[in-house]
Scaffold this active site. Sequence first.
Site, PDB file in Angstrom:
ATOM      1  CD  GLU A   1      -2.510   1.832   0.306  1.00 55.38           C
ATOM      2  OE1 GLU A   1      -3.115   1.062  -0.159  1.00 55.38           O
ATOM      3  OE2 GLU A   1      -2.243   3.001   0.205  1.00 55.38           O
TER       4      GLU A   1
ATOM      5  CB  SER B   1     -21.450   6.652   0.023  1.00 56.83           C
ATOM      6  OG  SER B   1     -21.105   6.954  -1.522  1.00 56.83           O
TER       7      SER B   1
ATOM      8  CG  HIS C   1     -24.753  -0.042  -4.722  1.00 56.84           C
ATOM      9  ND1 HIS C   1     -25.484   1.166  -4.733  1.00 56.84           N
ATOM     10  CD2 HIS C   1     -23.629   0.577  -4.405  1.00 56.84           C
ATOM     11  CE1 HIS C   1     -24.944   2.330  -4.612  1.00 56.84           C
ATOM     12  NE2 HIS C   1     -23.741   1.992  -4.398  1.00 56.84           N
TER      13      HIS C   1
ATOM     14  CB  VAL D   1       4.073  -0.548  -7.025  1.00 56.70           C
ATOM     15  CG1 VAL D   1       4.988  -1.082  -8.221  1.00 56.70           C
ATOM     16  CG2 VAL D   1       3.990  -1.700  -6.157  1.00 56.70           C
TER      17      VAL D   1
ATOM     18  CE  LYS E   1     -25.242   3.025  -8.461  1.00 52.28           C
ATOM     19  NZ  LYS E   1     -24.023   2.621  -8.731  1.00 52.28           N
TER      20      LYS E   1
ATOM     21  CB  SER F   1     -20.489   3.332  -7.538  1.00 56.14           C
ATOM     22  OG  SER F   1     -21.796   2.613  -7.000  1.00 56.14           O
TER      23      SER F   1
ATOM     24  CB  CYS G   1     -17.962  14.763  20.076  1.00 59.27           C
ATOM     25  SG  CYS G   1     -17.270  16.433  20.611  1.00 59.27           S
TER      26      CYS G   1
ATOM     27  CB  CYS H   1     -10.278  14.362  21.593  1.00 59.84           C
ATOM     28  SG  CYS H   1     -10.499  14.424  20.023  1.00 59.84           S
TER      29      CYS H   1
END
Lengths: 490, 325, 123
Positions: free
Chosen positions: A43, A57, A61, A184, A264, A351, A416, A454
Amino acid sequence: MYYNYELMPTIEKHDAIIVGAGVTGAAIARELSKYKLRVLLLEKEAEPAFGVSKSNSGIIHAGTQNHPDSLKGRLCVAGNKLIREISAELGVHFVEVGQLIVVFDETDVAELDRIKHEGEELGIKDMQIVRRDWLSLYEPNLGPEIAAALYVPSAGIISPYRLVYDLTENAVKNGVVLKTSHRVAGIRRLSGGPYRFEVEAAGSKYQTRFLINAAGLFADKVSAMVGVTDFKITPRKGEEYLLDKKREHIANHLVFPLPTPTSKGILIIKTSDGNPMIGPTARDTEDRNDLATTEEGLNEVLAGARRMMPSIERGDIIAYFAGLRPAAGKDFIIRHETTVPGFVNVAGIQSPGLTAAPAIATMVVGILHGNGLVLTPKKNFHSKREKTTHLFEIPLSKTRELIQKDPSYGDIVCRCEMVSAKEIREAIRRGARTMDGIKFRTRAQAGRCHGGFCTTRIMKIMQEELGMTVEEITKRGEGSELVREERRHE
Amino acid sequence: MNERELVVVGGGPAGMAAALAAGAAGVKDILLLERDQHLGGILNQCIHPGFGLHRFKEELTGPEYADRFVKQVAKTPSIEVSLRSFVVKLTSNMKISYLRPGALEEVQAKSVILATGCRERTREMIPIPGTRPSGIYPAGLAQKMINMEGWIPGKEAVIVGSGDIGLIMARRMALEGMKVKAVIEIQKQSRGLVRNVAQCLDDYGIPLYLSHKIVRIEGADRVEKVVVAAVDDAFCEKPGTRFELSCDTVLISVGLIPENELLEMAGARVDRKTNTPVAAEVNRTSIRGMFACGNACKVYDLVDSVTRDSEKAGQMAAQFLKEGK
Amino acid sequence: MSRKLICIECPQGCSLEVALEGNKVVSVTGNTCPRGDKYARSEIENPVRTFTSSVLAEELDIKMLPVRTSGPIPKAGLLPAMREVKKILVSAPVETGAVLAENFMGTGVNLVACRPAKKPDNR
């Protein structure tokens, strides 16, 4: 010449290397970890999910609005089923909230019918067209001009980045090696011998028999490194706006308008964390690092959301961000490259990529198997992962039990979102190395005050756990440090 | 269940004054809950002078002002202080649950005073378009970092908003060797005290841009610059007035929001716009026996006013306990 | 010759107008109390400020101890004062008002602690 063999760097050898620890790479890694294989997951960012996946999001689906012959359609429907097992195994919260595709005109109901039939061909079940009487009962905040909707029960929500972390954690537990901050830089094709690729990343070399490209926004660049250049990633930006948690129950389902050819539309999204979200926009961009939000985007999203739910106000917006979809044409590109044996492209995963991920993983493993990867199941594969404890989602009585076992559950750091010092230390032990990593895993800093109260405490915990100086602590990796200098005694 | 006469939530200047006043008015059993490791609240990080001119006729720093009350609280046997104690639940019939290291406590209070203060408005709430790099802080967070931890955020700063916290931090950062390039204020005049503009900006040659706003923040991983523009009477950007300021730090000082989420949890009425309690009289809430004081009630400019306001709340709670009203 | 000033003696912030002859103050108007007059004269002839900062502490219950000068010092001395306090390290418990440096930088005022600092287990 004389070589000191002890000093020569050994080149690590693997059966498979996966490039990219977003949801796609993580799902593939976890799937491969079921078999006796040496797998390396690379990564480029400081933590998994920091690329495309973190802006997701979180919608699971049902599979509607995909062509029945498309990979997107079939893998989405398959993924929708698989995600339920996986979320139970990994202890990540999945809720089937259902989806409504709404229309303002009776004449558009014909389009809803078409979507319904297309979905049924894909195998989506229990959809029904509903009208005002149903909507007034089950989705009361919808604007009065909405005439009808297609109700799709099998859609749901999940936390996208928690899913990625839980997948990678489980994969690592089952033997996958994860290396972050490993971009990479080059791929060399080898000849003769079982190892067909040598991958260079972060100054080290890794050899592998199979190479899986799940590099999101940069998948075309990675593919070009082995000479496959027949697709291009066109980043498509989507801005999303989060509403105050107080408006959590403004919608009971995911609310969609009719789709446009490229997107969408502006949605009203229930999120796994409680804050409703409105968006996304859809604008192509050339810059793969452009995550800026805009005034135009805000106006577009607000207008689109208010059309469906007029009671949404600008003052409800408490946070916003943008993501880039790695678009590469109409469908997913998932294929073994016949011109480059051993190389599998998994590109253009926009998506419904999150939903499809588990099904993409089984498909990719099937492709690898079909091209010579021997799959010997592990007898001791750990399929279950202990669910991460979040004080904010358990009853107080359970909190009391936890505190009795470990007093630091009672030491609240983020007020919170009610996150204890224990949870923050746990997140660090599970791999969080940055402030964003802690935020995505625990929700500390994601609440109303956005870290105002915090942040300093979290930074001190990071110093204690990781031995970092405060100048080394970053928001999301090198370059995003928080503090320039700590006062030291002169 | 543990029963207490009066529980005060928040041990800053408001909570301490309320507890002391209630004690002076005869309440014998007061539990003061504070989530931090020390009493004093936000005053602990306000190391600049300007406090106590009315109350003590002296000019004190924040910590000195707080210390007067901390010492008084320590001398008052009727007040029990519980530190590192964070209230997680408040019901309409005044049952309180709070967490502290090693315990989850539950208390049935006969009366409650909420002295929970304020939080800051953040970049996300304004909102300011652009990227999301590190280096953007609410002014109070920067204040805490510098004053309580000795952490210097960056080299060059731009401050959004001319509220007092922003002005104070402009001076603080200049003293710490940072280059403060500008304070950007959308209104026609500064929101902070005039004397703060004088002693924080003029003293250090820091320009104040009135009727201006930040239209974009830029920077890939850390802030690199801000784009500023003049605004008209409707606060809309005037075309052709944009300019850039390079910086690596942006402080946001555009107002405070009273913290009344506990009050909402208890079912009391809270004004959606101002986030303050809705009641017939100041310091009361829509729940009998539950009171509020200090910045949670109304955002005050001076802590001396907070003290006076909170003493009233303490007296009201004492009267309620005596007479049931 | 005249100069306009904002009085910083109290939160009122009166707008003062100071009439000058050369560097000497002839008259002060706009103040609503005598402190304003005093401030205007001092600000023109010898501007002073109360210096506040924080110093490092070790092995105490707080990391940084807020400090102040017990009275105002010349305005030009603020930056040197900042450099000077960076050399201070408080390692023993102190009470509010404790003198950390007498006649701080020769200004005639002391540098004092603004709050107590105790040993960590002694709360």
